[in-house]
Motif scaffolding. Structure first.
Motif, PDB file in Angstrom:
ATOM      1  N   ILE A 219       0.809  -1.224   0.000  1.00  8.55           N
ATOM      2  CA  ILE A 219       0.000   0.000   0.000  1.00  8.55           C
ATOM      3  C   ILE A 219       0.844   1.276   0.000  1.00  8.55           C
ATOM      4  O   ILE A 219       0.384   2.340  -0.430  1.00  8.55           O
ATOM      5  N   GLU A 220       2.088   1.193   0.451  1.00  9.81           N
ATOM      6  CA  GLU A 220       2.847   2.387   0.802  1.00  9.81           C
ATOM      7  C   GLU A 220       2.843   3.501  -0.255  1.00  9.81           C
ATOM      8  O   GLU A 220       2.581   4.656   0.080  1.00  9.81           O
ATOM      9  N   PRO A 221       3.104   3.234  -1.532  1.00  6.02           N
ATOM     10  CA  PRO A 221       3.118   4.336  -2.501  1.00  6.02           C
ATOM     11  C   PRO A 221       1.740   4.961  -2.733  1.00  6.02           C
ATOM     12  O   PRO A 221       1.647   6.084  -3.240  1.00  6.02           O
ATOM     13  N   PHE A 222       0.680   4.244  -2.368  1.00  8.02           N
ATOM     14  CA  PHE A 222      -0.687   4.719  -2.615  1.00  8.02           C
ATOM     15  C   PHE A 222      -1.231   5.574  -1.474  1.00  8.02           C
ATOM     16  O   PHE A 222      -2.256   6.243  -1.639  1.00  8.02           O
ATOM     17  N   ARG A 223      -0.568   5.562  -0.332  1.00  4.39           N
ATOM     18  CA  ARG A 223      -1.076   6.314   0.818  1.00  4.39           C
ATOM     19  C   ARG A 223      -1.210   7.804   0.499  1.00  4.39           C
ATOM     20  O   ARG A 223      -2.078   8.486   1.049  1.00  4.39           O
ATOM     21  N   ILE A 224      -0.367   8.304  -0.388  1.00  2.00           N
ATOM     22  CA  ILE A 224      -0.354   9.739  -0.684  1.00  2.00           C
ATOM     23  C   ILE A 224      -1.677  10.184  -1.294  1.00  2.00           C
ATOM     24  O   ILE A 224      -2.084  11.336  -1.157  1.00  2.00           O
ATOM     25  N   ILE A 225      -2.391   9.270  -1.965  1.00  2.00           N
ATOM     26  CA  ILE A 225      -3.719   9.610  -2.498  1.00  2.00           C
ATOM     27  C   ILE A 225      -4.649  10.022  -1.366  1.00  2.00           C
ATOM     28  O   ILE A 225      -5.365  11.028  -1.456  1.00  2.00           O
ATOM     29  N   ILE A 226      -4.646   9.243  -0.292  1.00  2.00           N
ATOM     30  CA  ILE A 226      -5.474   9.559   0.869  1.00  2.00           C
ATOM     31  C   ILE A 226      -4.955  10.807   1.572  1.00  2.00           C
ATOM     32  O   ILE A 226      -5.735  11.684   1.971  1.00  2.00           O
ATOM     33  N   ASP A 227      -3.645  10.914   1.697  1.00  2.00           N
ATOM     34  CA  ASP A 227      -3.047  12.074   2.368  1.00  2.00           C
ATOM     35  C   ASP A 227      -3.499  13.374   1.715  1.00  2.00           C
ATOM     36  O   ASP A 227      -3.909  14.320   2.398  1.00  2.00           O
ATOM     37  N   GLU A 228      -3.418  13.430   0.386  1.00  2.00           N
ATOM     38  CA  GLU A 228      -3.774  14.680  -0.295  1.00  2.00           C
ATOM     39  C   GLU A 228      -5.261  14.973  -0.151  1.00  2.00           C
ATOM     40  O   GLU A 228      -5.657  16.134   0.023  1.00  2.00           O
ATOM     41  N   TRP A 229      -6.079  13.937  -0.203  1.00  2.00           N
ATOM     42  CA  TRP A 229      -7.514  14.159  -0.010  1.00  2.00           C
ATOM     43  C   TRP A 229      -7.780  14.742   1.380  1.00  2.00           C
ATOM     44  O   TRP A 229      -8.572  15.693   1.533  1.00  2.00           O
ATOM     45  N   VAL A 230      -7.123  14.215   2.374  1.00  2.00           N
ATOM     46  CA  VAL A 230      -7.297  14.702   3.747  1.00  2.00           C
ATOM     47  C   VAL A 230      -6.802  16.144   3.864  1.00  2.00           C
ATOM     48  O   VAL A 230      -7.448  16.993   4.500  1.00  2.00           O
TER      49      VAL A 230
END
Length: 301
Positions: A219-230
């Protein structure tokens, strides 16, 4: 290929009619959706009755099914127990994966995660710690034995959410991060399981209490999608609302650039997982295609 993510906040019953999911509302209305169109279902209503036949259909169609607790947090994840015809062979391969190759794959994943974090910091003009982040990126060695990933994460979160921010806190930002990560992690777990592999046997994560160690690795490279949304939606909120949860689930349907094409995120995750599994089985050279993480186009709910 399935493409719809279904969010159910209130329903009296989930049933089956031929090859369609039937959602019975409390007011007597019915909604029918072909199982073949459904990629994932998130059920929030703890009062909903789900028939055994429906559960079997969900497993048959390899649909990701998440059930929430009273606080609306995903609490139960249902996946097929024998969804792949060569499952024993897959598990035997997984147990025999080359440890050096596992470390090399983890090294690439960690570097991509930190690289994405740097891109997000640059996008929002938070340049103070970028050189430090770049230094950490250059110091990632095979297996990331010095935990450069963990150090980078602490710097990165404090840049966006403040010096007093602590991951794991009981606040709206942490609630949104956890919720979004759970949705992504579950989708990755499903992609692993339907190919006959065990999500709890990781290449780096090895927590005996974590049933999704391999998913937590990938999952690690995909976490940034959630981070930016937050970052864009939760900085000034005190609580994670129903509308926010719907949008986080719907991120699976967003478009993202992958291999020079615009693709649906849930399909990108599926291809990404398959590629890494092939690499670990030494069926493919060590070259991982990652999505362009800053090209996400959120679909309207």
């Amino acid at each position: 290929m399935s493409w719809r993510s279904i969010y159910i906040s209130e329903a009296a019953k989930l049933s089956t009619n031929l090859d369609s999911l039937v959602i019975y509302k409390f007011n007597g209305d019915e909604i029918k959706i072909p199982f073949n169109d459904i990629d994932s279902i998130l059920l929030e209503d703890v009062k909903t009755v789900v028939t055994i036949k429906t559960l079997n259909k969900i497993v048959e169609y390899k649909i990701l099914f998440l059930i929430c607790d009273e606080k609306h947090n995903p609490n139960l994840y249902i996946m097929p127990s024998n969804g792949y015809y060569k499952q024993l062979q897959s598990i035997e391969n997984q147990i025999m994966w080359n440890k050096t190759l596992e470390e090399e794959v983890w090294n690439i994943i960690v570097k991509e995660k930190i690289r994405n974090q740097i891109k997000l910091l640059e996008k929002y003009y938070l340049s103070e710690k970028i050189e430090k982040m770049k230094s950490l990126l250059s110091n990632v060695k095979c297996g990331d034995v010095k935990n450069q990933e963990g150090i980078a994460a602490r710097i990165y979160f404090k840049e966006f959410f403040g010096d007093y921010f602590i991951r794991g806190g009981n606040d709206a930002i942490n609630s949104a991060l956890n919720y979004g990560y759970t949705i992504l992690n579950s989708s990755i777990s499903r992609a692993i399981a339907v190919r006959g592999y065990l999500p709890y046997l990781g290449i780096n994560h090895s927590n005996k209490f974590n049933k999704f160690n391999l998913s937590s690795d990938l999952i690690e490279p995909f976490r940034i999608i959630i981070d930016e949304w937050v970052i864009n939606n939760m900085l000034y909120k005190d609580v994670l609302e129903r509308a926010d949860r719907i949008r986080l689930v719907n991120l699976l349907n967003s478009k993202i650039k992958y291999k020079n094409k615009k693709c649906i995120l849930i399909n990108v995750i599926d291809s990404y997982v398959e590629e890494i599994l092939n690499i670990l089985n030494e069926d493919k050279k060590l070259e991982i295609n990652f999505p362009d993480i800053l090209t996400v186009e959120e679909n309207e709910v």
